[in-house]
Scaffold this active site. Structure first.
Site, PDB file in Angstrom:
ATOM      1  N   HIS A   1       0.856  -1.184   0.000  1.00 23.26           N
ATOM      2  CA  HIS A   1       0.000   0.000   0.000  1.00 23.26           C
ATOM      3  C   HIS A   1       0.894   1.237   0.000  1.00 23.26           C
ATOM      4  CE1 HIS A   1      -3.122   2.873   1.038  1.00 23.26           C
ATOM      5  NE2 HIS A   1      -4.053   1.925   0.912  1.00 23.26           N
TER       6      HIS A   1
ATOM      7  N   THR B   1      -8.547   9.333   4.000  1.00 25.02           N
ATOM      8  CA  THR B   1      -8.386   8.135   3.181  1.00 25.02           C
ATOM      9  C   THR B   1      -7.248   8.383   2.200  1.00 25.02           C
ATOM     10  OG1 THR B   1      -9.562   6.531   1.807  1.00 25.02           O
ATOM     11  CG2 THR B   1     -10.011   8.849   1.368  1.00 25.02           C
ATOM     12  N   SER B   2      -6.789   7.319   1.523  1.00 27.85           N
ATOM     13  CA  SER B   2      -5.625   7.451   0.646  1.00 27.85           C
ATOM     14  C   SER B   2      -5.814   8.534  -0.411  1.00 27.85           C
ATOM     15  CB  SER B   2      -5.345   6.116  -0.059  1.00 27.85           C
ATOM     16  OG  SER B   2      -5.054   5.118   0.881  1.00 27.85           O
TER      17      SER B   2
ATOM     18  N   HIS C   1      -7.012  21.300 -51.505  1.00 26.45           N
ATOM     19  CA  HIS C   1      -6.758  19.918 -51.959  1.00 26.45           C
ATOM     20  C   HIS C   1      -5.274  19.725 -52.307  1.00 26.45           C
ATOM     21  CE1 HIS C   1     -11.161  19.825 -52.410  1.00 26.45           C
ATOM     22  NE2 HIS C   1     -10.997  20.982 -53.028  1.00 26.45           N
TER      23      HIS C   1
ATOM     24  N   SER D   1      20.798  14.082 -43.711  1.00 26.51           N
ATOM     25  CA  SER D   1      20.706  12.682 -44.116  1.00 26.51           C
ATOM     26  C   SER D   1      22.093  12.076 -44.117  1.00 26.51           C
ATOM     27  CB  SER D   1      20.088  12.565 -45.515  1.00 26.51           C
ATOM     28  OG  SER D   1      20.262  11.258 -46.036  1.00 26.51           O
TER      29      SER D   1
ATOM     30  N   ARG E   1      -1.371   6.790 -13.751  1.00 29.14           N
ATOM     31  CA  ARG E   1       0.061   6.992 -13.500  1.00 29.14           C
ATOM     32  C   ARG E   1       0.827   7.235 -14.803  1.00 29.14           C
ATOM     33  NH1 ARG E   1       2.045   4.999  -8.364  1.00 29.14           N
ATOM     34  NH2 ARG E   1       0.424   3.857  -7.243  1.00 29.14           N
TER      35      ARG E   1
END
Length: 481
Positions: free
Chosen positions: A83, A108-109, A156, A286, A335
């Site tokens: 825990h 509480t947590s 386009h 490159s 997380r």
């Protein structure tokens, strides 16, 4: 070999390669667990102020150990207890023996877990907003500089009516301005979970204060204010609603879509050799083709922006499957998805700032591309000039149509330049307007109100938006590629 262990396990590129130190710290264990301790101190202070038997000495002891976290002990405690919150309660209590009985009293947590997440989300937005403001500022300067430089517009991805380089940048800016408003609203809408207890009913605190509802409300309000929030959510389950995460990450994913569009446009323009991102003197484009200048920064932004957009699926699904007052299947997902969204947004903004600070424009290339296409676009103007000189519109239209087809064949089938203008000049039919051709073919007569739109848009919508961030505008971004 010292330090070699770090190369024996996966490291997130978001931290090891890309994100800023401040954003990486915002989601670090150090910030997370020191914030837990701050929240335990806030709770104890408020409980003491409201009459619970907590001493100044206990609070001073907690404050003196706010940052000296024994992470090894916490890890060992978590191995035993399975825990994370209780592991850190025990670790904090170990160095605060006098305060041990009152650490986490009534909580509480999720008191530390969710409230810390909300603090990290708020602080994450506070890191991103000035970065976004700087991108908008750099791009605004670019738009202003090139407000009246004609360039081919594209629909386009085919040449269309002319626009200006600055007007096109304003299309990018308009999307970024929407993102600025979205991020600011998501940040300002954040509230604190506050002091709510195991299922959100505050039952444990009501018991601590012997049924005094006013004191429970005061406790919630005091801790919320200590944490720097104006409001707490009035109702929660064990957790704050996971739709809050959806709201936050939606604004970031939308930013990702904007950045992807902007950087795709830059990549397309780089192919045309009209605009390029900055290129360092010794940079290699490159390994095989020495002449290449690849748009690496824009490509990085597109690559990471896709990840940012994709991350939105996590909080959407998480919010949809939370059962009743809560389930724990949100935890492991959050997380990853919450920090990664902010870390990813952080690096794409830093990279885009670097790009917009050094965009290179090649007006001669732009002008050459316009010359290739403008004669076709000018046909209607030539027809109108001929009619004004006494010609028949239908006859003129047919003449222009035939010459345009011939010129198009030279361009498409022979690979030659557009010679429509030369064909018009050689045809005696068009003698009445030959003296007007230079004016008719001036690109600036084809850009409409683009320069005026740029000026108005920047002054009315963009510049005012940047005023709160003026003090943070001077930060430059140096990228390690």
């Amino acid at each position: 070999m010292e330090g070699a262990d770090e190369f024996m396990k996966y490291r997130s590129p978001l931290v090891s390669r890309y994100a800023s130190k401040e954003m990486a710290y915002n989601f670090s264990d150090r910030k997370k667990f020191t914030t837990w301790r701050k929240l335990w101190i806030y709770l104890a202070k408020a409980e003491k102020a409201l009459g619970l038997p907590i001493t100044d000495a206990q609070i001073l002891e907690m404050e003196s150990h706010e940052v000296d976290i024994d992470f090894a002990m916490a890890a060992e405690e978590e191995r035993k207890l399975r825990h994370d919150v209780m592991a850190h309660v025990h670790t904090f209590a170990h160095c605060c023996p006098a305060a041990a009985p009152i650490i986490h009293l009534g909580a509480t947590s999720c008191y530390v877990g969710d409230n810390t997440d909300l603090i990290m989300l708020r602080d994450g937005f506070d890191i991103l907003l000035p970065k976004l403001a700087r991108v908008i500022d750099r791009l605004s300067n670019f738009a202003e500089k090139y407000a009246d430089l004609p360039t081919l517009g594209f629909t386009h991805y085919q040449p269309a009516q002319l626009t200006t380089v600055g007007k096109r940048a304003c299309l990018w800016l308009q999307d970024l301005a929407m993102d600025m408003r979205n991020l600011q609203r998501a940040r300002d809408d954040l509230r604190f979970r506050g002091v709510k207890g195991t299922t959100g009913t505050q039952a444990s605190f009501l018991q601590l204060f012997q049924g005094d509802h006013d004191k429970v409300e005061d406790l919630d309000r005091m801790v919320t204010e200590m944490a720097g929030f104006k409001k707490a959510y009035l109702v929660t389950g064990q957790t704050y609603s996971r739709k809050v995460d959806v709201d936050c990450l939606s604004s970031l994913a939308s930013l990702g879509a904007t950045v992807h569009k902007i950087c795709t446009d830059i990549r397309l323009l780089a192919n045309l050799k009209e605009i390029e991102e900055p290129f360092e003197k010794e940079q290699i484009g490159s390994s095989a083709m020495p002449y290449k200048r690849n748009p690496m920064r824009a490509e990085r932004c597109c690559s990471l922006a896709r990840h940012l957009v994709a991350l939105l699926a996590d909080p959407l699904q998480t919010a949809s499957v939370q059962w009743l007052e809560r389930t724990l299947d949100d935890s492991a997902n959050r997380r990853i998805s919450l920090p990664e969204s902010f870390l990813t947004a952080d690096i794409i903004l830093s990279t885009l700032q670097n790009i917009t600070e050094g965009l290179v424009v090649y007006p001669k290339v732009i002008e050459r591309h316009i010359r290739h296409e403008l004669p076709f676009m000018a046909t209607e103007n030539i027809i109108m000039a001929m009619v004004q000189a006494g010609g028949n519109r239908q006859d003129c239209h047919e003449k222009i149509r035939v010459l345009s087809q011939e010129a198009a064949a030279v361009v498409k089938q022979e690979g030659g330049d557009n010679d429509l203008l030369a064909r018009v000049q050689r045809d005696p039919y068009f003698a009445p307007v030959l003296g007007q051709l230079d004016a008719i073919l001036d690109p600036k007569t084809f850009i409409g109100r683009a320069p005026q739109q740029v000026t108005r848009f920047l002054s009315e919508e963009v510049r005012p938006m940047l005023e709160p961030y003026r003090a943070k505008m001077d930060v430059k971004i140096e990228l390690e590629l």
